[in-house]
Design an enzyme around this catalytic site. Structure first.
Site, PDB file in Angstrom:
ATOM      1  N   LYS A  22       0.858  -1.204   0.000  1.00 43.35           N
ATOM      2  CA  LYS A  22       0.000   0.000   0.000  1.00 43.35           C
ATOM      3  C   LYS A  22       0.891   1.250   0.000  1.00 43.35           C
ATOM      4  CE  LYS A  22      -1.642   1.621   4.063  1.00 43.35           C
ATOM      5  NZ  LYS A  22      -1.351   3.012   4.373  1.00 43.35           N
ATOM      6  N   ASN A  23       1.942   1.240   0.841  1.00 45.97           N
ATOM      7  CA  ASN A  23       2.726   2.463   1.041  1.00 45.97           C
ATOM      8  C   ASN A  23       3.758   2.715  -0.046  1.00 45.97           C
ATOM      9  OD1 ASN A  23       1.130   2.883   3.216  1.00 45.97           O
ATOM     10  ND2 ASN A  23       2.664   2.315   4.746  1.00 45.97           N
ATOM     11  N   CYS A 115      -4.859   8.061   9.155  1.00 49.48           N
ATOM     12  CA  CYS A 115      -5.132   7.440  10.455  1.00 49.48           C
ATOM     13  C   CYS A 115      -4.894   8.444  11.587  1.00 49.48           C
ATOM     14  CB  CYS A 115      -4.171   6.271  10.674  1.00 49.48           C
ATOM     15  SG  CYS A 115      -4.627   4.813   9.766  1.00 49.48           S
ATOM     16  N   ARG A 120       0.017  14.300  12.632  1.00 50.83           N
ATOM     17  CA  ARG A 120       0.339  14.111  11.199  1.00 50.83           C
ATOM     18  C   ARG A 120       0.633  15.449  10.492  1.00 50.83           C
ATOM     19  NH1 ARG A 120      -1.484   8.969   9.825  1.00 50.83           N
ATOM     20  NH2 ARG A 120       0.312   8.810   8.444  1.00 50.83           N
ATOM     21  N   ASP A 305       4.475   0.399  12.233  1.00 51.45           N
ATOM     22  CA  ASP A 305       3.243  -0.206  11.702  1.00 51.45           C
ATOM     23  C   ASP A 305       3.050  -1.648  12.178  1.00 51.45           C
ATOM     24  OD1 ASP A 305       3.405   1.444   8.451  1.00 51.45           O
ATOM     25  OD2 ASP A 305       2.890   2.147  10.447  1.00 51.45           O
ATOM     26  N   ARG A 397      -8.923  -0.310   4.260  1.00 51.81           N
ATOM     27  CA  ARG A 397      -8.071   0.715   3.644  1.00 51.81           C
ATOM     28  C   ARG A 397      -6.704   0.133   3.305  1.00 51.81           C
ATOM     29  NH1 ARG A 397      -6.794   5.163   7.339  1.00 51.81           N
ATOM     30  NH2 ARG A 397      -5.493   5.561   5.529  1.00 51.81           N
TER      31      ARG A 397
HETATM   32  C1  EPZ Z   1       4.210   6.841   6.340  1.00 51.37           C
HETATM   33  O1  EPZ Z   1       3.480   7.831   7.007  1.00 51.37           O
HETATM   34  C2  EPZ Z   1       3.259   5.637   6.246  1.00 51.37           C
HETATM   35  N1  EPZ Z   1       2.059   6.017   5.523  1.00 51.37           N
HETATM   36  C3  EPZ Z   1       2.867   5.181   7.660  1.00 51.37           C
HETATM   37  O2  EPZ Z   1       2.070   4.002   7.518  1.00 51.37           O
HETATM   38  C4  EPZ Z   1       4.132   4.839   8.432  1.00 51.37           C
HETATM   39  O3  EPZ Z   1       3.773   4.477   9.751  1.00 51.37           O
HETATM   40  C5  EPZ Z   1       5.050   6.071   8.463  1.00 51.37           C
HETATM   41  O4  EPZ Z   1       5.365   6.472   7.104  1.00 51.37           O
HETATM   42  C6  EPZ Z   1       6.349   5.816   9.202  1.00 51.37           C
HETATM   43  O5  EPZ Z   1       6.996   4.747   8.662  1.00 51.37           O
HETATM   44  C7  EPZ Z   1       2.044   5.986   4.169  1.00 51.37           C
HETATM   45  O6  EPZ Z   1       3.037   5.657   3.554  1.00 51.37           O
HETATM   46  C8  EPZ Z   1       0.752   6.342   3.487  1.00 51.37           C
HETATM   47  P1  EPZ Z   1       6.416  10.094   8.464  1.00 51.37           P
HETATM   48  P2  EPZ Z   1       4.033   9.372   7.037  1.00 51.37           P
HETATM   49  O7  EPZ Z   1       6.406  11.325   7.645  1.00 51.37           O
HETATM   50  O8  EPZ Z   1       4.743   9.654   5.786  1.00 51.37           O
HETATM   51  C9  EPZ Z   1       6.413  13.463  11.787  1.00 51.37           C
HETATM   52  C10 EPZ Z   1       0.169   2.652   7.802  1.00 51.37           C
HETATM   53  O9  EPZ Z   1      -0.371   2.109   8.783  1.00 51.37           O
HETATM   54  N2  EPZ Z   1       6.289  14.411  10.672  1.00 51.37           N
HETATM   55  O10 EPZ Z   1       7.562   9.130   8.337  1.00 51.37           O
HETATM   56  O11 EPZ Z   1       2.913  10.239   7.454  1.00 51.37           O
HETATM   57  C11 EPZ Z   1       5.169  12.594  11.952  1.00 51.37           C
HETATM   58  O12 EPZ Z   1       4.194  13.256  12.719  1.00 51.37           O
HETATM   59  C12 EPZ Z   1       0.683   4.079   7.916  1.00 51.37           C
HETATM   60  O13 EPZ Z   1       0.328   2.107   6.670  1.00 51.37           O
HETATM   61  C13 EPZ Z   1       6.448  15.766  10.938  1.00 51.37           C
HETATM   62  O14 EPZ Z   1       6.694  16.178  12.063  1.00 51.37           O
HETATM   63  O15 EPZ Z   1       5.074   9.262   8.243  1.00 51.37           O
HETATM   64  C14 EPZ Z   1       5.723  11.377  12.652  1.00 51.37           C
HETATM   65  O16 EPZ Z   1       5.835  11.652  14.030  1.00 51.37           O
HETATM   66  C15 EPZ Z   1       0.486   4.664   9.303  1.00 51.37           C
HETATM   67  N3  EPZ Z   1       6.326  16.652   9.907  1.00 51.37           N
HETATM   68  C16 EPZ Z   1       7.135  11.243  12.067  1.00 51.37           C
HETATM   69  O17 EPZ Z   1       7.456  12.532  11.502  1.00 51.37           O
HETATM   70  C17 EPZ Z   1       6.084  16.233   8.615  1.00 51.37           C
HETATM   71  O18 EPZ Z   1       6.013  17.085   7.703  1.00 51.37           O
HETATM   72  C18 EPZ Z   1       7.235  10.207  10.952  1.00 51.37           C
HETATM   73  O19 EPZ Z   1       6.233  10.514   9.995  1.00 51.37           O
HETATM   74  C19 EPZ Z   1       5.935  14.842   8.371  1.00 51.37           C
HETATM   75  C20 EPZ Z   1       6.048  13.952   9.408  1.00 51.37           C
END
Ligand code: EPZ
Length: 416
Positions: A22-23, A115, A120, A305, A397
Site C-alpha cells: 500500500k505504502n 489514520c 500528522r 506499523d 483501507r
Molecule cells: C508513512 O506515514 C506511512 N504512511 C505510515 O504508515 C508509516 O507508519 C510512516 O510512514 C512511518 O513509517 C504511508 O506511507 C501512506 P512520516 P508518514 O512522515 O509519511 C512526523 C500505515 O499504517 N512528521 O515518516 O505520514 C510525523 O508526525 C501508515 O500504513 C512531521 O513532524 O510518516 C511522525 O511523528 C500509518 N512533519 C514522524 O514525523 C512532517 O512534515 C514520521 O512521519 C511529516 C512527518
C-alpha cells in the site's frame, strides 16, 4: 457491513499470498502526474485507499484502466485543484502537491487526512518544497502553492526522519534544474521502490534506501512499466497471526529482506523461521510466545506499523514485555480494546507494559486505525468465545481481502 463476527480459539495454519505494498503503491500512483506518457503498473493492491487515489487521478483528468494490470494515461491531466472530499480521506494525498507544481507551476490542495495516530503535520513537506523554490501559502484548511519555472536543486538536511517528506522532496527534485541532495533521508523499502519507478521513467536518482539520496533533475520523464514491491506490513501481520495462535504459516510473494527487524523479534519470541527467495515460513510448534521488549524506529529499525500486532503477541505471551512507540504520539488507541478482552496492559507515556496471560476473552471491540484494526481481528481469532469487531472500514483501507485470507488459514470470520 462494517462489523466482523469472529469465532475464537483458532490456530492459524497454511499458505497466504502477500499483496502489493500500500505504502509504495499510493505515492507511485501520484508520481504518474510527473509524466505525459502511458504507465503500466503490476501488483497494485485492491484497497480503498488505492481506489481513492485512482479517483483523485481521474478527477485531475488522467485516463485509468484497472484490470489485473493498472494502465494510467496521464497525458490528459488538466486540473491542479482536487476536491476536498477525496483529499481528506487519505494521508497519501499530500503526494499530489509536488507533481502538480512541477506540471502546472501551481496547485491548490486541502490538508490530507489519514489514520488518527498523531497530529500528522506536513511542515517537513512544505519546508522542503519552499527550499526547492516553491511559494506556499497555508490557508485555513488548504495549501495554495506556486512556482515560477522549474524547481531548483538544493542540499536539504531533514531535521526529522520522515517517509512522506522524503518522497515529496524526491518527486519535486526529479524534474528540477540541478542536483538535490536529501540528507537524513528516510530509508524505507517503499522509498527505494518509488526511486526505481521514477528511474524507469527516466529520472536520475541514486542512494534511495540510504540516508543520503542524490537526485539529478532531468527535463522530461517518459512512460514505463513497474511492479510494486510486496507489502512488508501485511507479511508481518500474517506472521504474527501464526505466532499468536501457535500455528504454522508460509507467506508467499514477499520480500524477506524487508522484514529483518521483525523476523529477529519473532525468533526471540520462540518462533522457528525459514526464508527463501520470496517466501517466509514461521512455525510456533504449538508453543506460547515469549514476551518481547520493542522500541519502534525508522527503517531499518522495528516498524511502527507492526507495534500493535506485537502488543497482541505480548498480551498472550509468557512473561512481561515493554513496547515503546517513538514515531507517532497517539498510537495506543487499541490498548483499551485489548484490555476489554482481558489483556493486562499499563500505559506509561510512550511505553506500554504487557503482562502476559494464557488466553484473551471475547468482547465487542472498536477499530480506531488501520493497523489496530488488524490487531483486533487477530485478537478475536485467538480469544475464547465470539468477538464482534466494529468499524472495520479502517481495515479495508490497507489490507486486501484480510478476513478471506485469514479464513483460508482456519479462522472463522463473517462480515455482518
Ligand atoms: C508513512 O506515514 C506511512 N504512511 C505510515 O504508515 C508509516 O507508519 C510512516 O510512514 C512511518 O513509517 C504511508 O506511507 C501512506 P512520516 P508518514 O512522515 O509519511 C512526523 C500505515 O499504517 N512528521 O515518516 O505520514 C510525523 O508526525 C501508515 O500504513 C512531521 O513532524 O510518516 C511522525 O511523528 C500509518 N512533519 C514522524 O514525523 C512532517 O512534515 C514520521 O512521519 C511529516 C512527518
Amino acid at each position: 457491513m462494517d462489523k466482523f463476527f469472529i469465532i475464537g480459539s483458532k490456530s492459524l495454519n497454511g499458505n497466504v499470498s502477500i499483496s502489493g505494498s500500500k505504502n509504495a503503491a499510493l505515492p507511485i500512483l501520484f508520481m504518474s502526474i510527473l509524466t505525459e506518457e502511458k504507465i503500466k503498473i503490476r501488483n497494485i493492491p485492491n484497497l480503498t485507499d488505492v481506489n481513492i487515489a485512482l479517483e483523485l487521478l481521474e478527477y485531475l483528468g488522467a485516463k485509468i484502466k484497472h484490470q489485473k494490470i493498472l494502465y494510467i494515461d496521464p497525458s490528459s491531466i488538466n486540473n491542479f485543484s482536487p476536491p476536498y472530499d477525496l483529499i481528506k480521506k487519505i494521508r497519501a494525498s499530500i503526494w499530489i502537491l509536488a507533481p502538480l507544481l512541477t506540471r502546472f507551476g501551481k496547485a491548490k490542495i486541502f490538508f490530507p487526512g489519514g489514520c488518527q495516530i498523531g497530529k500528522r503535520p506536513i511542515d517537513l513537506h512544505i519546508k522542503g518544497l519552499i527550499k526547492l523554490g516553491a511559494t506556499i501559502n497555508l490557508e485555513k484548511n488548504c495549501i495554495n502553492a506556486s512556482i515560477k519555472g522549474r524547481f531548483q536543486g538544493k542540499y536539504i538536511l531533514m531535521k526529522k526522519n520522515s517517509v512522506g517528506a522524503t518522497i515529496t522532496i524526491m518527486s519535486a527534485a526529479a524534474l528540477a534544474q540541478g542536483i538535490t541532495v536529501i540528507d537524513n533521508a528516510a530509508q524505507e523499502p517503499e522509498i527505494i521502490d518509488i526511486a526505481n519507478f521514477l528511474n524507469t521513467l527516466g529520472a536520475n536518482i541514486i542512494g534511495a534506501g540510504s540516508n543520503k539520496i542524490f537526485i539529478t533533475g532531468v527535463l522530461k520523464l517518459k512512460g514505463g512499466t513497474h511492479q510494486i514491491i510486496p507489502d512488508r506490513i501485511e507479511t508481518g501481520t500474517f506472521l504474527v497471526a501464526a505466532a499468536v495462535s501457535q500455528g504454522k504459516i508460509i507467506c508467499h510473494n514477499t520480500e524477506p529482506k524487508h522484514l529483518k527487524s521483525v523476523l529477529v523479534k519473532l525468533t526471540e519470541a520462540g518462533a522457528n523461521i525459514n526464508i527463501g527467495k520470496n517466501w517466509i515460513k514461521l512455525d510456533m510448534r504449538g508453543k506460547r510466545p515469549k514476551s518481547l521488549n520493542i522500541h519502534t524506529a525508522p527503517y531499518p529499525g522495528f516498524p511502527t506499523d507492526m507495534q500493535s500486532q506485537f502488543a497482541l503477541l505480548n498480551t498472550i505471551s509468557k512473561g512481561v514485555g515493554n513496547i515503546t512507540e517513538t514515531i507517532f504520539e497517539n498510537r495506543f488507541n487499541y490498548v483499551s480494546e485489548l484490555i476489554n478482552m482481558g489483556a493486562k496492559i499499563k500505559i506509561k507515556k510512550n511505553t506500554i507494559v504487557c503482562y502476559g496471560i494464557p488466553i484473551l476473552s471475547s468482547a465487542n471491540v472498536f477499530c480506531t486505525d488501520l493497523r489496530a484494526s488488524a490487531t483486533l481481528v487477530l485478537a478475536g481469532c485467538i480469544s475464547k468465545g465470539v468477538t464482534i469487531v466494529n468499524k472495520t472500514q479502517h481495515l479495508i483501507r490497507g489490507y486486501e481481502l484480510f478476513h478471506k485470507k485469514l479464513n483460508k488459514l482456519g479462522a472463522d470470520i463473517t462480515m455482518i
